[in-house]
Write a protein that holds these residues in place. Structure first.
Motif, PDB file in Angstrom:
ATOM      1  N   LEU A  72      14.033  -2.603  -3.413  1.00  0.00           N
ATOM      2  CA  LEU A  72      13.088  -3.303  -2.538  1.00  0.00           C
ATOM      3  C   LEU A  72      12.046  -4.139  -3.283  1.00  0.00           C
ATOM      4  CD1 LEU A  72      12.442  -0.691   0.307  1.00  0.00           C
ATOM      5  CD2 LEU A  72      13.737  -2.834   0.437  1.00  0.00           C
ATOM      6  N   GLN A  73      11.846  -3.884  -4.567  1.00  0.00           N
ATOM      7  CA  GLN A  73      10.898  -4.655  -5.377  1.00  0.00           C
ATOM      8  C   GLN A  73       9.514  -4.794  -4.722  1.00  0.00           C
ATOM      9  OE1 GLN A  73      13.738  -8.158  -6.138  1.00  0.00           O
ATOM     10  NE2 GLN A  73      12.490  -8.133  -7.983  1.00  0.00           N
ATOM     11  N   PRO A  74       8.793  -3.691  -4.569  1.00  0.00           N
ATOM     12  CA  PRO A  74       7.460  -3.784  -3.956  1.00  0.00           C
ATOM     13  C   PRO A  74       6.399  -4.194  -4.976  1.00  0.00           C
ATOM     14  CG  PRO A  74       7.894  -1.521  -4.518  1.00  0.00           C
ATOM     15  CD  PRO A  74       9.125  -2.299  -4.925  1.00  0.00           C
ATOM     16  N   LEU A  75       6.749  -5.119  -5.861  1.00  0.00           N
ATOM     17  CA  LEU A  75       5.902  -5.475  -6.994  1.00  0.00           C
ATOM     18  C   LEU A  75       5.774  -6.987  -7.147  1.00  0.00           C
ATOM     19  CD1 LEU A  75       7.566  -3.150  -9.676  1.00  0.00           C
ATOM     20  CD2 LEU A  75       5.575  -2.588  -8.256  1.00  0.00           C
ATOM     21  N   ARG A  76       4.658  -7.387  -7.725  1.00  0.00           N
ATOM     22  CA  ARG A  76       4.506  -8.760  -8.191  1.00  0.00           C
ATOM     23  C   ARG A  76       3.776  -8.741  -9.531  1.00  0.00           C
ATOM     24  NH1 ARG A  76       2.505 -12.452  -3.216  1.00  0.00           N
ATOM     25  NH2 ARG A  76       2.448 -10.588  -1.885  1.00  0.00           N
ATOM     26  N   THR A 120       1.153  -4.045  -6.825  1.00  0.00           N
ATOM     27  CA  THR A 120       1.997  -3.476  -5.777  1.00  0.00           C
ATOM     28  C   THR A 120       1.718  -4.181  -4.457  1.00  0.00           C
ATOM     29  OG1 THR A 120       0.331  -1.762  -5.340  1.00  0.00           O
ATOM     30  CG2 THR A 120       2.117  -1.204  -6.866  1.00  0.00           C
ATOM     31  N   GLU A 121       2.749  -4.282  -3.640  1.00  0.00           N
ATOM     32  CA  GLU A 121       2.587  -4.850  -2.301  1.00  0.00           C
ATOM     33  C   GLU A 121       1.740  -3.900  -1.452  1.00  0.00           C
ATOM     34  OE1 GLU A 121       3.574  -7.731  -1.245  1.00  0.00           O
ATOM     35  OE2 GLU A 121       5.051  -8.363  -2.750  1.00  0.00           O
ATOM     36  N   ASN A 122       0.797  -4.468  -0.693  1.00  0.00           N
ATOM     37  CA  ASN A 122      -0.046  -3.638   0.162  1.00  0.00           C
ATOM     38  C   ASN A 122       0.694  -3.133   1.395  1.00  0.00           C
ATOM     39  OD1 ASN A 122      -2.219  -3.959  -1.557  1.00  0.00           O
ATOM     40  ND2 ASN A 122      -3.048  -5.716  -0.439  1.00  0.00           N
ATOM     41  N   TRP A 158       4.541   5.542  -3.814  1.00  0.00           N
ATOM     42  CA  TRP A 158       5.925   5.137  -4.105  1.00  0.00           C
ATOM     43  C   TRP A 158       5.950   3.804  -4.846  1.00  0.00           C
ATOM     44  CZ3 TRP A 158       8.211   0.722  -1.890  1.00  0.00           C
ATOM     45  CH2 TRP A 158       9.577   0.560  -2.170  1.00  0.00           C
ATOM     46  N   ALA A 159       5.137   2.858  -4.390  1.00  0.00           N
ATOM     47  CA  ALA A 159       5.119   1.531  -5.018  1.00  0.00           C
ATOM     48  C   ALA A 159       4.591   1.612  -6.453  1.00  0.00           C
ATOM     49  CB  ALA A 159       4.267   0.567  -4.190  1.00  0.00           C
ATOM     50  N   ILE A 160       3.580   2.437  -6.680  1.00  0.00           N
ATOM     51  CA  ILE A 160       3.033   2.580  -8.031  1.00  0.00           C
ATOM     52  C   ILE A 160       4.079   3.182  -8.970  1.00  0.00           C
ATOM     53  CG2 ILE A 160       1.346   3.878  -9.411  1.00  0.00           C
ATOM     54  CD1 ILE A 160      -0.689   3.336  -7.193  1.00  0.00           C
ATOM     55  N   ASN A 161       4.900   4.110  -8.451  1.00  0.00           N
ATOM     56  CA  ASN A 161       5.992   4.646  -9.275  1.00  0.00           C
ATOM     57  C   ASN A 161       6.916   3.527  -9.737  1.00  0.00           C
ATOM     58  OD1 ASN A 161       5.098   7.279  -9.048  1.00  0.00           O
ATOM     59  ND2 ASN A 161       6.466   7.803  -7.364  1.00  0.00           N
ATOM     60  N   GLN A 162       7.147   2.543  -8.876  1.00  0.00           N
ATOM     61  CA  GLN A 162       7.997   1.411  -9.241  1.00  0.00           C
ATOM     62  C   GLN A 162       7.306   0.549 -10.289  1.00  0.00           C
ATOM     63  OE1 GLN A 162      10.880   2.124  -7.713  1.00  0.00           O
ATOM     64  NE2 GLN A 162       9.555   3.645  -6.721  1.00  0.00           N
ATOM     65  N   ALA A 163       5.968   0.466 -10.214  1.00  0.00           N
ATOM     66  CA  ALA A 163       5.208  -0.308 -11.200  1.00  0.00           C
ATOM     67  C   ALA A 163       5.394   0.265 -12.600  1.00  0.00           C
ATOM     68  CB  ALA A 163       3.728  -0.330 -10.823  1.00  0.00           C
ATOM     69  N   LEU A 178      -6.399 -11.114  -5.182  1.00  0.00           N
ATOM     70  CA  LEU A 178      -5.140 -10.435  -4.877  1.00  0.00           C
ATOM     71  C   LEU A 178      -5.046 -10.004  -3.417  1.00  0.00           C
ATOM     72  CD1 LEU A 178      -4.596  -8.281  -8.099  1.00  0.00           C
ATOM     73  CD2 LEU A 178      -3.878 -10.621  -7.611  1.00  0.00           C
ATOM     74  N   ASN A 179      -6.183  -9.650  -2.820  1.00  0.00           N
ATOM     75  CA  ASN A 179      -6.143  -9.212  -1.422  1.00  0.00           C
ATOM     76  C   ASN A 179      -5.602 -10.308  -0.510  1.00  0.00           C
ATOM     77  OD1 ASN A 179      -7.186  -6.631  -1.920  1.00  0.00           O
ATOM     78  ND2 ASN A 179      -9.300  -7.353  -1.841  1.00  0.00           N
ATOM     79  N   GLU A 180      -5.939 -11.567  -0.838  1.00  0.00           N
ATOM     80  CA  GLU A 180      -5.436 -12.689  -0.055  1.00  0.00           C
ATOM     81  C   GLU A 180      -3.921 -12.825  -0.181  1.00  0.00           C
ATOM     82  OE1 GLU A 180      -7.473 -16.224  -1.187  1.00  0.00           O
ATOM     83  OE2 GLU A 180      -9.474 -15.364  -0.849  1.00  0.00           O
ATOM     84  N   LYS A 181      -3.376 -12.314  -1.284  1.00  0.00           N
ATOM     85  CA  LYS A 181      -1.933 -12.378  -1.509  1.00  0.00           C
ATOM     86  C   LYS A 181      -1.224 -11.117  -1.016  1.00  0.00           C
ATOM     87  CE  LYS A 181      -2.458 -15.299  -5.656  1.00  0.00           C
ATOM     88  NZ  LYS A 181      -3.883 -15.612  -5.421  1.00  0.00           N
ATOM     89  N   GLY A 182      -1.996 -10.156  -0.499  1.00  0.00           N
ATOM     90  CA  GLY A 182      -1.399  -8.937   0.047  1.00  0.00           C
ATOM     91  C   GLY A 182      -0.940  -7.952  -1.006  1.00  0.00           C
ATOM     92  N   ILE A 183      -1.571  -8.010  -2.191  1.00  0.00           N
ATOM     93  CA  ILE A 183      -1.173  -7.119  -3.280  1.00  0.00           C
ATOM     94  C   ILE A 183      -2.406  -6.500  -3.925  1.00  0.00           C
ATOM     95  CG2 ILE A 183       1.017  -8.256  -3.787  1.00  0.00           C
ATOM     96  CD1 ILE A 183      -0.363  -9.836  -5.995  1.00  0.00           C
ATOM     97  N   SER A 184      -2.182  -5.436  -4.719  1.00  0.00           N
ATOM     98  CA  SER A 184      -3.260  -4.752  -5.421  1.00  0.00           C
ATOM     99  C   SER A 184      -2.843  -4.511  -6.872  1.00  0.00           C
ATOM    100  CB  SER A 184      -3.563  -3.402  -4.763  1.00  0.00           C
ATOM    101  OG  SER A 184      -3.934  -3.559  -3.412  1.00  0.00           O
ATOM    102  N   SER A 185      -3.797  -4.642  -7.783  1.00  0.00           N
ATOM    103  CA  SER A 185      -3.507  -4.410  -9.197  1.00  0.00           C
ATOM    104  C   SER A 185      -3.234  -2.934  -9.442  1.00  0.00           C
ATOM    105  CB  SER A 185      -4.669  -4.889 -10.063  1.00  0.00           C
ATOM    106  OG  SER A 185      -5.895  -4.285  -9.650  1.00  0.00           O
ATOM    107  N   ALA A 186      -2.220  -2.650 -10.251  1.00  0.00           N
ATOM    108  CA  ALA A 186      -1.846  -1.261 -10.545  1.00  0.00           C
ATOM    109  C   ALA A 186      -1.915  -0.954 -12.033  1.00  0.00           C
ATOM    110  CB  ALA A 186      -0.437  -0.973 -10.022  1.00  0.00           C
ATOM    111  N   LEU A 187      -1.394  -1.860 -12.860  1.00  0.00           N
ATOM    112  CA  LEU A 187      -1.339  -1.658 -14.306  1.00  0.00           C
ATOM    113  C   LEU A 187      -1.609  -2.977 -15.019  1.00  0.00           C
ATOM    114  CD1 LEU A 187       1.938   0.478 -14.391  1.00  0.00           C
ATOM    115  CD2 LEU A 187      -0.366   1.355 -14.859  1.00  0.00           C
ATOM    116  N   VAL A 188      -2.147  -2.880 -16.226  1.00  0.00           N
ATOM    117  CA  VAL A 188      -2.457  -4.075 -17.008  1.00  0.00           C
ATOM    118  C   VAL A 188      -1.753  -3.983 -18.361  1.00  0.00           C
ATOM    119  CG1 VAL A 188      -4.310  -5.391 -18.133  1.00  0.00           C
ATOM    120  CG2 VAL A 188      -4.693  -4.377 -15.889  1.00  0.00           C
ATOM    121  N   VAL A 189      -1.156  -5.102 -18.795  1.00  0.00           N
ATOM    122  CA  VAL A 189      -0.463  -5.138 -20.081  1.00  0.00           C
ATOM    123  C   VAL A 189      -0.860  -6.393 -20.854  1.00  0.00           C
ATOM    124  CG1 VAL A 189       1.746  -4.832 -21.260  1.00  0.00           C
ATOM    125  CG2 VAL A 189       1.521  -4.104 -18.869  1.00  0.00           C
TER     126      VAL A 189
END
Length: 207
Positions: A41-45, A79-81, A128-133, A168-179
């Protein structure tokens, strides 16, 4: 590959005069997009940041970890909100477009996913989405090692501030990890440290 994994480490100081070639950045973006995820499902950006002014703002909201400021690029795994029926249906429409999959072939699986996610709480879906991150993080770190790109995975940052600064909120996503990624500074003493890992006799179980 093992040599590459032995070479990599969580880089503490980047050489801010060195930049990752655009072709390698494209490779990292593609590797991110090819990461396997649950149900596909790729709940990531992925947000890719190279502008110094923006990196400086993020640095101030990363507990002043210099890697964010000195890296060539900063990758923010998001992750997708919302993972709901339209989101799931979009995935199946892609399958139809790319694989020419028939509706009847995936009908039961589509219905299962819509029903299953409809019963989950927002918190369960977020977890679940964070696990995918983390799957994407592992994939990116391995690709970086193979390409001799230094990286430092980070959980220590103000997610709400990142979300605000990057809109990011305008894009419907939230930051999870930084690299942060780039090339290690010659005076980063951590580059020469031996790896500390539990022996395989403790971590591997064979039957």
């Amino acid at each position: 590959m093992i040599d590459a994994l032995e070479w990599r480490y969580a880089t503490k100081k980047f050489d801010n005069t060195k930049r990752i070639d655009s072709s390698k950045v494209e490779m990292l973006k593609k590797a991110f997009n090819l990461t396997p995820t649950s149900y596909g499902l790729q709940p990531l950006r992925l947000v890719v940041i190279k502008e110094q002014e923006l990196k400086d703002k993020l640095f101030e909201n990363s507990y002043n970890q210099i890697q964010v400021k000195s890296a060539s690029h900063v990758l923010v795994i998001c992750t997708e909100n919302i993972v709901d029926e339209p989101f799931i249906n979009h995935n199946f429409e892609l399958q139809k477009e790319i694989r020419n999959t028939k509706d009847e072939t995936v009908k039961s699986f589509r219905e299962f996913l819509i029903k299953d996610f409809g019963k989950k709480s927002d918190q369960d879906i977020k977890k679940w989405a964070i696990n995918q991150a983390y799957l994407a993080l592992g994939n990116l770190l391995t690709i970086c090692a193979a390409e001799k790109i230094d990286a430092c995975p980070m959980e220590g940052f103000d997610s709400a501030a990142y979300d605000r600064i990057l809109n990011l909120n305008e894009k419907g996503i939230s930051s999870a990890l930084v690299v942060p990624v780039g090339y290690r500074a010659e005076d980063d003493k951590f580059a020469g440290f031996q790896k500390v890992r539990r022996p395989q006799t403790e971590t591997i179980i064979e039957y």
